[in-house]
Write a protein that holds these residues in place. Structure first.
Motif, PDB file in Angstrom:
ATOM      1  N   MET A 154       0.857  -1.168   0.000  1.00 32.53           N
ATOM      2  CA  MET A 154       0.000   0.000   0.000  1.00 32.53           C
ATOM      3  C   MET A 154       0.903   1.230   0.000  1.00 32.53           C
ATOM      4  O   MET A 154       1.945   1.242   0.656  1.00 32.53           O
ATOM      5  CB  MET A 154      -0.897   0.009   1.235  1.00 32.53           C
ATOM      6  CG  MET A 154      -1.814  -1.196   1.341  1.00 32.53           C
ATOM      7  SD  MET A 154      -2.946  -1.336  -0.067  1.00 32.53           S
ATOM      8  CE  MET A 154      -3.952   0.134   0.166  1.00 32.53           C
ATOM      9  N   ALA A 155       0.535   2.253  -0.763  1.00 33.78           N
ATOM     10  CA  ALA A 155       1.431   3.396  -0.901  1.00 33.78           C
ATOM     11  C   ALA A 155       0.653   4.699  -0.991  1.00 33.78           C
ATOM     12  O   ALA A 155      -0.480   4.740  -1.450  1.00 33.78           O
ATOM     13  CB  ALA A 155       2.320   3.233  -2.141  1.00 33.78           C
ATOM     14  N   ARG A 156       1.329   5.741  -0.544  1.00 33.55           N
ATOM     15  CA  ARG A 156       0.788   7.096  -0.660  1.00 33.55           C
ATOM     16  C   ARG A 156       1.883   8.018  -1.148  1.00 33.55           C
ATOM     17  O   ARG A 156       2.989   8.021  -0.595  1.00 33.55           O
ATOM     18  CB  ARG A 156       0.263   7.580   0.695  1.00 33.55           C
ATOM     19  CG  ARG A 156      -0.202   9.037   0.670  1.00 33.55           C
ATOM     20  CD  ARG A 156      -0.824   9.429   1.985  1.00 33.55           C
ATOM     21  NE  ARG A 156      -1.190  10.835   2.001  1.00 33.55           N
ATOM     22  CZ  ARG A 156      -1.844  11.421   3.004  1.00 33.55           C
ATOM     23  NH1 ARG A 156      -2.190  10.714   4.069  1.00 33.55           N
ATOM     24  NH2 ARG A 156      -2.137  12.710   2.957  1.00 33.55           N
ATOM     25  N   GLN A 157       1.594   8.790  -2.175  1.00 32.82           N
ATOM     26  CA  GLN A 157       2.574   9.753  -2.642  1.00 32.82           C
ATOM     27  C   GLN A 157       2.580  10.931  -1.676  1.00 32.82           C
ATOM     28  O   GLN A 157       1.556  11.557  -1.418  1.00 32.82           O
ATOM     29  CB  GLN A 157       2.254  10.240  -4.058  1.00 32.82           C
ATOM     30  CG  GLN A 157       3.364  11.088  -4.653  1.00 32.82           C
ATOM     31  CD  GLN A 157       3.101  11.475  -6.093  1.00 32.82           C
ATOM     32  OE1 GLN A 157       2.211  10.925  -6.741  1.00 32.82           O
ATOM     33  NE2 GLN A 157       3.864  12.434  -6.595  1.00 32.82           N
ATOM     34  N   VAL A 158       3.756  11.242  -1.137  1.00 32.78           N
ATOM     35  CA  VAL A 158       3.859  12.281  -0.112  1.00 32.78           C
ATOM     36  C   VAL A 158       4.613  13.510  -0.598  1.00 32.78           C
ATOM     37  O   VAL A 158       4.701  14.504   0.117  1.00 32.78           O
ATOM     38  CB  VAL A 158       4.532  11.726   1.163  1.00 32.78           C
ATOM     39  CG1 VAL A 158       3.676  10.648   1.797  1.00 32.78           C
ATOM     40  CG2 VAL A 158       5.940  11.207   0.873  1.00 32.78           C
ATOM     41  N   GLY A 159       5.164  13.444  -1.813  1.00 33.96           N
ATOM     42  CA  GLY A 159       5.882  14.603  -2.315  1.00 33.96           C
ATOM     43  C   GLY A 159       6.372  14.399  -3.730  1.00 33.96           C
ATOM     44  O   GLY A 159       6.229  13.308  -4.308  1.00 33.96           O
ATOM     45  N   ASP A 160       6.921  15.449  -4.304  1.00 30.72           N
ATOM     46  CA  ASP A 160       7.568  15.402  -5.613  1.00 30.72           C
ATOM     47  C   ASP A 160       8.945  16.035  -5.477  1.00 30.72           C
ATOM     48  O   ASP A 160       9.069  17.180  -5.005  1.00 30.72           O
ATOM     49  CB  ASP A 160       6.763  16.164  -6.659  1.00 30.72           C
ATOM     50  CG  ASP A 160       5.721  15.290  -7.338  1.00 30.72           C
ATOM     51  OD1 ASP A 160       6.072  14.162  -7.732  1.00 30.72           O
ATOM     52  OD2 ASP A 160       4.561  15.730  -7.473  1.00 30.72           O
ATOM     53  N   LEU A 161       9.970  15.301  -5.860  1.00 31.29           N
ATOM     54  CA  LEU A 161      11.338  15.808  -5.782  1.00 31.29           C
ATOM     55  C   LEU A 161      11.684  16.519  -7.092  1.00 31.29           C
ATOM     56  O   LEU A 161      11.752  15.893  -8.155  1.00 31.29           O
ATOM     57  CB  LEU A 161      12.314  14.658  -5.522  1.00 31.29           C
ATOM     58  CG  LEU A 161      12.057  13.851  -4.244  1.00 31.29           C
ATOM     59  CD1 LEU A 161      13.060  12.704  -4.136  1.00 31.29           C
ATOM     60  CD2 LEU A 161      12.128  14.742  -3.008  1.00 31.29           C
ATOM     61  N   ALA A 268       9.734  15.657 -12.334  1.00 31.23           N
ATOM     62  CA  ALA A 268       9.897  15.464 -10.892  1.00 31.23           C
ATOM     63  C   ALA A 268       9.868  13.980 -10.558  1.00 31.23           C
ATOM     64  O   ALA A 268       9.207  13.180 -11.221  1.00 31.23           O
ATOM     65  CB  ALA A 268       8.795  16.194 -10.139  1.00 31.23           C
ATOM     66  N   MET A 269      10.609  13.599  -9.508  1.00 32.15           N
ATOM     67  CA  MET A 269      10.601  12.223  -9.027  1.00 32.15           C
ATOM     68  C   MET A 269       9.571  12.105  -7.896  1.00 32.15           C
ATOM     69  O   MET A 269       9.690  12.789  -6.884  1.00 32.15           O
ATOM     70  CB  MET A 269      11.981  11.808  -8.518  1.00 32.15           C
ATOM     71  CG  MET A 269      12.020  10.397  -7.930  1.00 32.15           C
ATOM     72  SD  MET A 269      13.658   9.953  -7.263  1.00 32.15           S
ATOM     73  CE  MET A 269      14.599   9.823  -8.793  1.00 32.15           C
ATOM     74  N   PRO A 270       8.561  11.246  -8.050  1.00 36.87           N
ATOM     75  CA  PRO A 270       7.583  11.105  -6.976  1.00 36.87           C
ATOM     76  C   PRO A 270       8.199  10.467  -5.743  1.00 36.87           C
ATOM     77  O   PRO A 270       9.059   9.590  -5.848  1.00 36.87           O
ATOM     78  CB  PRO A 270       6.511  10.202  -7.589  1.00 36.87           C
ATOM     79  CG  PRO A 270       7.228   9.432  -8.652  1.00 36.87           C
ATOM     80  CD  PRO A 270       8.275  10.367  -9.191  1.00 36.87           C
ATOM     81  N   LEU A 271       7.777  10.910  -4.583  1.00 37.88           N
ATOM     82  CA  LEU A 271       8.238  10.370  -3.311  1.00 37.88           C
ATOM     83  C   LEU A 271       7.063   9.655  -2.655  1.00 37.88           C
ATOM     84  O   LEU A 271       5.999  10.248  -2.449  1.00 37.88           O
ATOM     85  CB  LEU A 271       8.751  11.492  -2.408  1.00 37.88           C
ATOM     86  CG  LEU A 271       9.463  11.087  -1.125  1.00 37.88           C
ATOM     87  CD1 LEU A 271      10.810  10.433  -1.454  1.00 37.88           C
ATOM     88  CD2 LEU A 271       9.684  12.303  -0.230  1.00 37.88           C
ATOM     89  N   TYR A 272       7.259   8.363  -2.355  1.00 36.22           N
ATOM     90  CA  TYR A 272       6.179   7.544  -1.807  1.00 36.22           C
ATOM     91  C   TYR A 272       6.499   7.062  -0.402  1.00 36.22           C
ATOM     92  O   TYR A 272       7.652   6.783  -0.074  1.00 36.22           O
ATOM     93  CB  TYR A 272       5.948   6.315  -2.689  1.00 36.22           C
ATOM     94  CG  TYR A 272       5.238   6.599  -3.989  1.00 36.22           C
ATOM     95  CD1 TYR A 272       3.850   6.706  -4.047  1.00 36.22           C
ATOM     96  CD2 TYR A 272       5.965   6.760  -5.161  1.00 36.22           C
ATOM     97  CE1 TYR A 272       3.204   6.964  -5.244  1.00 36.22           C
ATOM     98  CE2 TYR A 272       5.333   7.023  -6.369  1.00 36.22           C
ATOM     99  CZ  TYR A 272       3.943   7.123  -6.400  1.00 36.22           C
ATOM    100  OH  TYR A 272       3.308   7.383  -7.583  1.00 36.22           O
ATOM    101  N   LEU A 273       5.466   6.937   0.400  1.00 36.72           N
ATOM    102  CA  LEU A 273       5.521   6.216   1.664  1.00 36.72           C
ATOM    103  C   LEU A 273       4.700   4.946   1.474  1.00 36.72           C
ATOM    104  O   LEU A 273       3.547   5.014   1.026  1.00 36.72           O
ATOM    105  CB  LEU A 273       4.965   7.062   2.808  1.00 36.72           C
ATOM    106  CG  LEU A 273       5.047   6.445   4.208  1.00 36.72           C
ATOM    107  CD1 LEU A 273       5.238   7.540   5.264  1.00 36.72           C
ATOM    108  CD2 LEU A 273       3.805   5.624   4.540  1.00 36.72           C
ATOM    109  N   ALA A 274       5.292   3.791   1.778  1.00 34.29           N
ATOM    110  CA  ALA A 274       4.621   2.510   1.550  1.00 34.29           C
ATOM    111  C   ALA A 274       4.687   1.650   2.803  1.00 34.29           C
ATOM    112  O   ALA A 274       5.629   1.746   3.593  1.00 34.29           O
ATOM    113  CB  ALA A 274       5.270   1.768   0.379  1.00 34.29           C
ATOM    114  N   TYR A 275       3.659   0.809   2.968  1.00 34.98           N
ATOM    115  CA  TYR A 275       3.621  -0.096   4.116  1.00 34.98           C
ATOM    116  C   TYR A 275       2.997  -1.414   3.691  1.00 34.98           C
ATOM    117  O   TYR A 275       2.373  -1.510   2.619  1.00 34.98           O
ATOM    118  CB  TYR A 275       2.859   0.548   5.289  1.00 34.98           C
ATOM    119  CG  TYR A 275       1.368   0.647   5.101  1.00 34.98           C
ATOM    120  CD1 TYR A 275       0.511  -0.272   5.684  1.00 34.98           C
ATOM    121  CD2 TYR A 275       0.814   1.681   4.346  1.00 34.98           C
ATOM    122  CE1 TYR A 275      -0.859  -0.187   5.516  1.00 34.98           C
ATOM    123  CE2 TYR A 275      -0.547   1.777   4.172  1.00 34.98           C
ATOM    124  CZ  TYR A 275      -1.390   0.839   4.769  1.00 34.98           C
ATOM    125  OH  TYR A 275      -2.742   0.933   4.587  1.00 34.98           O
TER     126      TYR A 275
END
Length: 311
Positions: A154-161, A268-275
Protein backbone atom coordinates in the motif's frame (compact mmCIF):
# COMPACT_ATOMS: atom_id res chain seq x y z
CA UNK A 1 0.18 -21.12 25.64
CA UNK A 2 -0.07 -17.34 25.44
CA UNK A 3 -2.64 -16.90 22.68
CA UNK A 4 -1.50 -13.37 21.87
CA UNK A 5 2.12 -14.52 21.43
CA UNK A 6 0.96 -17.51 19.38
CA UNK A 7 -1.17 -15.39 17.06
CA UNK A 8 1.63 -12.86 16.67
CA UNK A 9 4.14 -15.61 15.87
CA UNK A 10 1.82 -17.21 13.32
CA UNK A 11 1.16 -13.85 11.62
CA UNK A 12 4.89 -13.14 11.32
CA UNK A 13 5.57 -16.59 9.83
CA UNK A 14 2.88 -15.95 7.21
CA UNK A 15 4.23 -12.48 6.42
CA UNK A 16 7.89 -13.52 6.21
CA UNK A 17 7.37 -17.01 4.80
CA UNK A 18 9.92 -18.36 7.25
CA UNK A 19 10.11 -19.49 10.88
CA UNK A 20 13.69 -18.23 11.03
CA UNK A 21 12.81 -14.78 9.70
CA UNK A 22 9.78 -14.55 11.96
CA UNK A 23 11.90 -15.46 14.98
CA UNK A 24 14.49 -12.83 14.10
CA UNK A 25 11.96 -10.02 13.74
CA UNK A 26 10.18 -11.03 16.96
CA UNK A 27 13.45 -11.41 18.90
CA UNK A 28 12.56 -15.00 19.78
CA UNK A 29 14.28 -18.29 19.12
CA UNK A 30 13.17 -20.32 16.11
CA UNK A 31 12.21 -23.13 18.50
CA UNK A 32 9.91 -20.83 20.47
CA UNK A 33 8.15 -19.60 17.32
CA UNK A 34 7.74 -23.17 16.07
CA UNK A 35 6.29 -24.32 19.38
CA UNK A 36 3.85 -21.40 19.54
CA UNK A 37 2.51 -22.15 16.07
CA UNK A 38 2.25 -25.87 16.83
CA UNK A 39 0.33 -25.10 20.04
CA UNK A 40 -1.98 -22.80 18.12
CA UNK A 41 -2.67 -25.51 15.53
CA UNK A 42 -3.33 -28.04 18.30
CA UNK A 43 -5.76 -25.72 20.03
CA UNK A 44 -7.64 -24.97 16.79
CA UNK A 45 -7.35 -28.58 15.55
CA UNK A 46 -6.42 -27.15 12.17
CA UNK A 47 -3.33 -27.24 9.99
CA UNK A 48 -2.42 -23.60 9.41
CA UNK A 49 0.89 -24.00 7.60
CA UNK A 50 2.43 -26.45 5.14
CA UNK A 51 6.11 -26.86 5.94
CA UNK A 52 8.82 -28.16 3.62
CA UNK A 53 12.59 -28.08 3.95
CA UNK A 54 12.72 -25.01 1.72
CA UNK A 55 9.65 -22.90 2.42
CA UNK A 56 6.49 -22.42 4.44
CA UNK A 57 3.12 -21.95 2.79
CA UNK A 58 -0.14 -21.01 4.46
CA UNK A 59 -3.06 -23.45 4.09
CA UNK A 60 -6.55 -22.36 3.04
CA UNK A 61 -7.67 -22.45 6.69
CA UNK A 62 -4.50 -20.63 7.69
CA UNK A 63 -5.15 -17.85 5.16
CA UNK A 64 -8.64 -17.26 6.55
CA UNK A 65 -7.34 -17.33 10.12
CA UNK A 66 -4.51 -14.93 9.25
CA UNK A 67 -6.90 -12.35 7.78
CA UNK A 68 -8.95 -12.39 10.97
CA UNK A 69 -6.13 -12.28 13.50
CA UNK A 70 -4.49 -9.33 11.76
CA UNK A 71 -7.69 -7.45 12.52
CA UNK A 72 -7.76 -8.79 16.08
CA UNK A 73 -4.15 -7.82 16.82
CA UNK A 74 -4.75 -4.33 15.45
CA UNK A 75 -7.94 -3.99 17.48
CA UNK A 76 -6.10 -4.98 20.66
CA UNK A 77 -3.57 -2.22 20.08
CA UNK A 78 -6.38 0.29 19.56
CA UNK A 79 -8.16 -0.87 22.73
CA UNK A 80 -5.03 -0.33 24.81
CA UNK A 81 -4.73 3.27 23.68
CA UNK A 82 -8.44 4.04 24.04
CA UNK A 83 -8.91 3.04 27.69
CA UNK A 84 -10.06 5.94 29.92
CA UNK A 85 -6.88 5.86 32.01
CA UNK A 86 -4.54 5.18 29.12
CA UNK A 87 -2.52 7.90 27.46
CA UNK A 88 -4.42 9.51 24.60
CA UNK A 89 -1.19 9.79 22.66
CA UNK A 90 -0.05 6.96 20.37
CA UNK A 91 2.86 4.99 21.69
CA UNK A 92 5.13 2.08 20.89
CA UNK A 93 7.91 1.15 18.51
CA UNK A 94 7.75 2.18 14.87
CA UNK A 95 10.19 0.69 12.35
CA UNK A 96 10.80 2.85 9.29
CA UNK A 97 13.37 2.93 6.48
CA UNK A 98 14.15 6.04 4.44
CA UNK A 99 16.78 7.18 1.90
CA UNK A 100 19.96 8.32 3.63
CA UNK A 101 19.92 11.95 2.32
CA UNK A 102 16.26 12.37 3.27
CA UNK A 103 17.06 11.11 6.76
CA UNK A 104 20.13 13.29 7.34
CA UNK A 105 18.86 16.49 5.68
CA UNK A 106 15.12 16.57 6.39
CA UNK A 107 13.68 13.91 8.67
CA UNK A 108 16.23 13.70 11.50
CA UNK A 109 16.61 17.50 11.89
CA UNK A 110 12.80 17.76 12.19
CA UNK A 111 12.40 14.85 14.65
CA UNK A 112 12.54 17.02 17.79
CA UNK A 113 9.20 18.51 16.73
CA UNK A 114 7.76 15.04 16.10
CA UNK A 115 8.88 13.74 19.49
CA UNK A 116 7.54 16.85 21.20
CA UNK A 117 4.12 15.92 19.81
CA UNK A 118 4.45 12.14 20.33
CA UNK A 119 6.95 11.48 23.12
CA UNK A 120 5.86 7.84 23.56
CA UNK A 121 6.66 6.75 19.99
CA UNK A 122 10.07 5.09 19.64
CA UNK A 123 11.46 5.23 16.10
CA UNK A 124 13.82 2.55 14.78
CA UNK A 125 15.00 4.21 11.57
CA UNK A 126 17.01 2.60 8.83
CA UNK A 127 18.75 5.15 6.59
CA UNK A 128 19.83 3.58 3.33
CA UNK A 129 19.24 3.55 -0.41
CA UNK A 130 18.94 -0.23 -0.59
CA UNK A 131 15.75 -2.08 -1.47
CA UNK A 132 14.21 -3.10 1.86
CA UNK A 133 12.12 -6.26 2.24
CA UNK A 134 9.29 -4.53 4.08
CA UNK A 135 7.50 -7.70 5.16
CA UNK A 136 10.53 -9.94 5.67
CA UNK A 137 12.33 -7.33 7.77
CA UNK A 138 9.19 -6.40 9.73
CA UNK A 139 9.32 -2.74 8.71
CA UNK A 140 6.22 -0.65 9.37
CA UNK A 141 6.80 1.72 6.46
CA UNK A 142 9.39 2.90 3.96
CA UNK A 143 9.87 6.17 2.10
CA UNK A 144 11.31 5.91 -1.38
CA UNK A 145 11.85 8.09 -4.43
CA UNK A 146 10.51 6.78 -7.73
CA UNK A 147 7.96 4.07 -8.41
CA UNK A 148 7.41 1.46 -5.69
CA UNK A 149 8.81 -1.77 -7.13
CA UNK A 150 6.64 -4.06 -4.97
CA UNK A 151 3.15 -3.36 -6.26
CA UNK A 152 1.59 -5.41 -3.45
CA UNK A 153 2.47 -2.69 -0.93
CA UNK A 154 0.00 0.00 0.00
CA UNK A 155 1.43 3.40 -0.90
CA UNK A 156 0.79 7.10 -0.66
CA UNK A 157 2.57 9.75 -2.64
CA UNK A 158 3.86 12.28 -0.11
CA UNK A 159 5.88 14.60 -2.31
CA UNK A 160 7.57 15.40 -5.61
CA UNK A 161 11.34 15.81 -5.78
CA UNK A 162 12.22 18.62 -8.19
CA UNK A 163 15.43 17.64 -9.98
CA UNK A 164 18.14 19.77 -11.55
CA UNK A 165 21.73 19.42 -12.77
CA UNK A 166 24.76 20.63 -10.80
CA UNK A 167 28.54 20.57 -10.83
CA UNK A 168 31.31 21.82 -8.54
CA UNK A 169 33.30 24.92 -9.56
CA UNK A 170 36.48 22.82 -9.53
CA UNK A 171 34.97 20.39 -12.04
CA UNK A 172 33.81 23.22 -14.33
CA UNK A 173 37.22 24.87 -14.16
CA UNK A 174 38.78 21.59 -15.26
CA UNK A 175 36.26 20.34 -17.86
CA UNK A 176 34.56 23.58 -18.94
CA UNK A 177 30.95 24.67 -18.49
CA UNK A 178 28.58 22.83 -20.86
CA UNK A 179 25.85 24.91 -22.50
CA UNK A 180 23.79 22.01 -23.88
CA UNK A 181 23.02 18.71 -22.07
CA UNK A 182 24.24 16.70 -25.06
CA UNK A 183 27.76 17.88 -24.30
CA UNK A 184 27.75 15.57 -21.28
CA UNK A 185 28.05 12.62 -23.69
CA UNK A 186 31.39 13.89 -24.99
CA UNK A 187 34.84 12.71 -23.90
CA UNK A 188 35.34 16.07 -22.23
CA UNK A 189 32.78 15.51 -19.46
CA UNK A 190 32.04 12.99 -16.71
CA UNK A 191 28.99 12.36 -14.56
CA UNK A 192 28.74 10.80 -11.12
CA UNK A 193 26.62 7.71 -11.73
CA UNK A 194 24.00 6.78 -9.16
CA UNK A 195 23.64 3.00 -9.03
CA UNK A 196 20.45 1.49 -7.63
CA UNK A 197 21.42 -0.87 -4.83
CA UNK A 198 18.71 -3.38 -5.75
CA UNK A 199 19.81 -3.91 -9.35
CA UNK A 200 23.26 -2.41 -9.64
CA UNK A 201 22.04 -0.44 -12.67
CA UNK A 202 22.15 3.25 -13.43
CA UNK A 203 19.62 5.08 -15.56
CA UNK A 204 19.37 7.67 -18.31
CA UNK A 205 18.55 11.27 -17.38
CA UNK A 206 15.83 12.78 -19.60
CA UNK A 207 15.75 16.56 -20.14
CA UNK A 208 13.40 18.66 -22.29
CA UNK A 209 13.24 22.17 -23.73
CA UNK A 210 11.10 23.68 -26.51
CA UNK A 211 10.05 20.28 -27.83
CA UNK A 212 13.61 18.88 -27.76
CA UNK A 213 14.25 15.80 -25.62
CA UNK A 214 17.74 14.67 -24.61
CA UNK A 215 18.62 11.41 -22.83
CA UNK A 216 21.94 11.48 -21.04
CA UNK A 217 23.83 8.34 -20.03
CA UNK A 218 27.25 9.95 -19.73
CA UNK A 219 30.64 8.51 -18.86
CA UNK A 220 31.70 8.22 -15.25
CA UNK A 221 34.72 7.66 -13.07
CA UNK A 222 32.60 6.79 -10.02
CA UNK A 223 29.42 4.74 -9.65
CA UNK A 224 27.85 4.78 -6.20
CA UNK A 225 24.69 3.51 -4.49
CA UNK A 226 24.31 5.90 -1.55
CA UNK A 227 22.74 9.33 -1.89
CA UNK A 228 24.93 11.12 0.64
CA UNK A 229 28.10 9.71 -0.94
CA UNK A 230 26.75 10.61 -4.41
CA UNK A 231 26.37 14.23 -3.29
CA UNK A 232 29.83 14.25 -1.69
CA UNK A 233 31.34 12.99 -4.95
CA UNK A 234 29.80 15.87 -6.87
CA UNK A 235 30.95 18.47 -4.35
CA UNK A 236 34.44 16.96 -4.61
CA UNK A 237 34.41 17.65 -8.35
CA UNK A 238 34.21 14.08 -9.64
CA UNK A 239 31.45 14.83 -12.15
CA UNK A 240 28.04 16.28 -12.95
CA UNK A 241 25.10 15.46 -10.67
CA UNK A 242 21.31 15.25 -10.92
CA UNK A 243 19.93 16.23 -7.52
CA UNK A 244 16.61 17.00 -5.85
CA UNK A 245 16.31 20.60 -4.73
CA UNK A 246 16.47 19.79 -1.00
CA UNK A 247 19.87 18.08 -1.42
CA UNK A 248 21.41 20.84 -3.55
CA UNK A 249 20.04 23.99 -1.88
CA UNK A 250 22.66 24.46 0.85
CA UNK A 251 25.57 23.64 -1.44
CA UNK A 252 24.40 26.08 -4.11
CA UNK A 253 24.08 28.82 -1.47
CA UNK A 254 27.62 28.14 -0.25
CA UNK A 255 29.04 28.09 -3.78
CA UNK A 256 30.06 24.42 -3.59
CA UNK A 257 27.73 23.55 -6.48
CA UNK A 258 26.68 25.49 -9.59
CA UNK A 259 23.32 24.88 -11.37
CA UNK A 260 23.52 23.90 -15.05
CA UNK A 261 20.96 23.96 -17.88
CA UNK A 262 18.45 26.04 -15.91
CA UNK A 263 16.16 26.51 -18.93
CA UNK A 264 15.77 22.73 -19.33
CA UNK A 265 13.01 20.76 -17.61
CA UNK A 266 13.38 17.45 -15.78
CA UNK A 267 10.36 15.44 -14.66
CA UNK A 268 9.90 15.46 -10.89
CA UNK A 269 10.60 12.22 -9.03
CA UNK A 270 7.58 11.11 -6.98
CA UNK A 271 8.24 10.37 -3.31
CA UNK A 272 6.18 7.54 -1.81
CA UNK A 273 5.52 6.22 1.66
CA UNK A 274 4.62 2.51 1.55
CA UNK A 275 3.62 -0.10 4.12
CA UNK A 276 2.72 -3.80 4.06
CA UNK A 277 -0.66 -4.92 2.72
CA UNK A 278 -3.19 -6.53 5.06
CA UNK A 279 -1.76 -4.55 7.94
CA UNK A 280 -3.91 -2.20 9.98
CA UNK A 281 -2.70 1.40 10.05
CA UNK A 282 -2.11 1.91 13.76
CA UNK A 283 -2.37 5.28 15.44
CA UNK A 284 1.40 5.55 15.71
CA UNK A 285 1.85 4.85 11.99
CA UNK A 286 -0.96 7.20 10.99
CA UNK A 287 0.46 10.16 12.94
CA UNK A 288 3.90 9.45 11.47
CA UNK A 289 2.43 9.44 7.96
CA UNK A 290 0.58 12.71 8.63
CA UNK A 291 3.80 14.25 9.96
CA UNK A 292 5.78 13.15 6.90
CA UNK A 293 3.09 14.55 4.59
CA UNK A 294 3.25 17.92 6.37
CA UNK A 295 7.07 17.94 6.31
CA UNK A 296 7.24 17.09 2.61
CA UNK A 297 4.62 19.72 1.82
CA UNK A 298 7.16 22.27 3.07
CA UNK A 299 10.23 20.82 1.36
CA UNK A 300 8.99 18.81 -1.66
CA UNK A 301 5.31 19.64 -2.30
CA UNK A 302 3.23 17.57 -4.67
CA UNK A 303 3.26 18.92 -8.22
CA UNK A 304 0.44 16.65 -9.36
CA UNK A 305 -2.37 14.56 -7.84
CA UNK A 306 -1.22 11.86 -5.44
CA UNK A 307 -1.33 8.16 -6.28
CA UNK A 308 -2.69 5.26 -4.26
CA UNK A 309 -3.68 6.47 -0.80
CA UNK A 310 -3.38 5.01 2.64
CA UNK A 311 -6.77 4.00 3.96
Amino acid sequence: MDRFDAMTAFARVVETGSFTQAARTLHMSRTTVTQLVQQLEARLRLKLLNRTTRKVNVTADGAVYYERIVEVLAALEEVETSLPNASALPRGQLRVDVPSPLASMLLVPALPQFHALYPDIVLDMGASDRMVDVIGENVDCVIRGGAIADQSLMARQVGDLQLAVYAAPAYLARAGTPVHPAELESEQHRIVRFRWASSGNGFAHVMQRDGETVRIQGQYVLSIDDGNAYLAAGVAGLGVLWLPDYMARKHVASGELVPLFETWAIAAMPLYLAYPPNRHVSKKLRVFIDWVVELMDRHAPLARPAGKSVT
